[in-house]
Design a protein around this motif. Sequence first.
Motif, PDB file in Angstrom:
ATOM      1  N   ALA A 218     -74.820  31.240  61.601  1.00 53.75           N
ATOM      2  CA  ALA A 218     -76.073  30.682  62.133  1.00 53.75           C
ATOM      3  C   ALA A 218     -77.269  31.492  61.660  1.00 53.75           C
ATOM      4  O   ALA A 218     -78.333  30.937  61.363  1.00 53.75           O
ATOM      5  N   ALA A 219     -77.107  32.803  61.570  1.00 56.39           N
ATOM      6  CA  ALA A 219     -78.197  33.648  61.094  1.00 56.39           C
ATOM      7  C   ALA A 219     -78.507  33.371  59.622  1.00 56.39           C
ATOM      8  O   ALA A 219     -79.675  33.320  59.222  1.00 56.39           O
ATOM      9  N   GLU A 220     -77.459  33.181  58.806  1.00 58.30           N
ATOM     10  CA  GLU A 220     -77.675  32.865  57.389  1.00 58.30           C
ATOM     11  C   GLU A 220     -78.380  31.523  57.228  1.00 58.30           C
ATOM     12  O   GLU A 220     -79.233  31.359  56.343  1.00 58.30           O
ATOM     13  N   VAL A 221     -78.026  30.557  58.078  1.00 62.35           N
ATOM     14  CA  VAL A 221     -78.704  29.265  58.064  1.00 62.35           C
ATOM     15  C   VAL A 221     -80.191  29.448  58.359  1.00 62.35           C
ATOM     16  O   VAL A 221     -81.060  28.893  57.671  1.00 62.35           O
ATOM     17  N   SER A 222     -80.496  30.255  59.375  1.00 61.36           N
ATOM     18  CA  SER A 222     -81.894  30.479  59.757  1.00 61.36           C
ATOM     19  C   SER A 222     -82.665  31.183  58.646  1.00 61.36           C
ATOM     20  O   SER A 222     -83.833  30.872  58.384  1.00 61.36           O
ATOM     21  N   VAL A 223     -82.023  32.159  57.967  1.00 59.55           N
ATOM     22  CA  VAL A 223     -82.704  32.897  56.898  1.00 59.55           C
ATOM     23  C   VAL A 223     -83.078  31.968  55.749  1.00 59.55           C
ATOM     24  O   VAL A 223     -84.217  31.983  55.260  1.00 59.55           O
ATOM     25  N   LEU A 224     -82.135  31.135  55.306  1.00 65.75           N
ATOM     26  CA  LEU A 224     -82.463  30.221  54.213  1.00 65.75           C
ATOM     27  C   LEU A 224     -83.495  29.191  54.662  1.00 65.75           C
ATOM     28  O   LEU A 224     -84.388  28.812  53.887  1.00 65.75           O
ATOM     29  N   PHE A 225     -83.402  28.771  55.912  1.00 67.41           N
ATOM     30  CA  PHE A 225     -84.354  27.781  56.417  1.00 67.41           C
ATOM     31  C   PHE A 225     -85.777  28.317  56.356  1.00 67.41           C
ATOM     32  O   PHE A 225     -86.678  27.647  55.844  1.00 67.41           O
ATOM     33  N   VAL A 226     -86.017  29.523  56.878  1.00 64.98           N
ATOM     34  CA  VAL A 226     -87.387  30.042  56.879  1.00 64.98           C
ATOM     35  C   VAL A 226     -87.844  30.357  55.453  1.00 64.98           C
ATOM     36  O   VAL A 226     -89.033  30.222  55.134  1.00 64.98           O
ATOM     37  N   THR A 227     -86.911  30.767  54.573  1.00 61.73           N
ATOM     38  CA  THR A 227     -87.283  31.034  53.180  1.00 61.73           C
ATOM     39  C   THR A 227     -87.715  29.751  52.481  1.00 61.73           C
ATOM     40  O   THR A 227     -88.757  29.703  51.811  1.00 61.73           O
ATOM     41  N   LEU A 228     -86.926  28.698  52.629  1.00 66.52           N
ATOM     42  CA  LEU A 228     -87.299  27.405  52.054  1.00 66.52           C
ATOM     43  C   LEU A 228     -88.616  26.906  52.628  1.00 66.52           C
ATOM     44  O   LEU A 228     -89.488  26.415  51.906  1.00 66.52           O
ATOM     45  N   THR A 229     -88.773  27.040  53.941  1.00 67.44           N
ATOM     46  CA  THR A 229     -89.989  26.553  54.599  1.00 67.44           C
ATOM     47  C   THR A 229     -91.211  27.317  54.127  1.00 67.44           C
ATOM     48  O   THR A 229     -92.264  26.731  53.846  1.00 67.44           O
ATOM     49  N   LEU A 230     -91.093  28.630  54.001  1.00 76.37           N
ATOM     50  CA  LEU A 230     -92.219  29.447  53.551  1.00 76.37           C
ATOM     51  C   LEU A 230     -92.613  29.123  52.118  1.00 76.37           C
ATOM     52  O   LEU A 230     -93.789  28.921  51.811  1.00 76.37           O
TER      53      LEU A 230
END
Length: 392
Positions: A218-230
Amino acid sequence: MVTGSVVAAIGAYLFLQGGARLLGADRFGAISALWTIQFLIMAVALVPIEQLTIRLRAQQSRSSVEQATTAVVALAALAAGGYAWVNVDALFAGQEIFVVLAVLSVVTMGIFAFGRGELAGRLRYRDYGLVTGGQSLLRLAAGLGLIALTDSAVGGGWAMVLTPLLVVAWWPGRQPEDGLPQPTAAAAFLTGVLVANAAAQIILVAGPLAVERLGGSAAEVSVLFVTLTLFRAPLAIANNLLARLLPPFSALAATGKTATLGRWALWLPLAGGLLALAAIFLGGWLGPGVTSGLFGSEFRPSAETAALVAGGSVLATVAAFANQILVALGATWRLAAAWIFGLIVAAVVMAVVTGDPAHRVAAGFLAGEVGALVAVAAAARTWRPTESTRSQ
């Protein structure tokens, strides 16, 4: 419109940044999953409605698209709700309320897309910008307030669902309608854009879901999500500016000035390639530090992942503008074929590249955007009018 688009992008990032800090990586996963589902549905199913509305209004047609909007929204809501229900444990920690929120978010975003299409098609660009920026600011204030008040991701979810209804305050006055002429052509137009957007958005925003499927935490999902979003900041702004570009492109197509559109199809990919190379370098150098500085150290991506995401995001932005050439020409099935090709490229690269799930997904993202942009440019450069496209 430009100001509203910039404000909307800033408001979105502040909402996600604040939510991530208030909830932490694990609990923020529910917000990132709902955001991804909402973004996918908007980009795939609802933007075509907005574009069809803009195109009809730019051609001074009084045709109604309300029936088409209702049908598309209903199907999209069922799809979103079904996906959320099947994955409620993996994506939402078993909180079934997010299934309801997923369905409702499609309905309210459908209203939002239709309303903005009417505004842009009638050249009410200032109102379009006010709606776009105002919804983002309202979501920021209400979302962070509800998250802090309830200490739960559910509060942020409700803010994401309700704030698109702000468009009702600027709802265009109803005009006499002639009905939807040439329903076959309209259906072909919509279907082509739906297929193209589905492939494009799977490449663009389904990365966090792909990380989860590849075994990421779940943490890896969140990291890629915020990176893509940024790193999608330019695209977030560009998406709201496409409504300004489509009317003049449609006018060029309608008056037979396709050579001008062909030149756009040549120079956009060339410029995009140069910008993407610069973005890859800067993303690898600055991306991890900027991401962790904004969202917290637990959201820091690797330099390789940040570089790949940065380059892919630039190409996605350029491709969004290039897409409008084929939309204006009515060649939406060529658009669909180009993005299906890009999706195949992304899937192949993701399958053959080794490494952690985030790195594999980021590599597929960049490769898919390269393939799609080249295919879109080739489709636009080789397009020739037919009787069916003239009638659309």
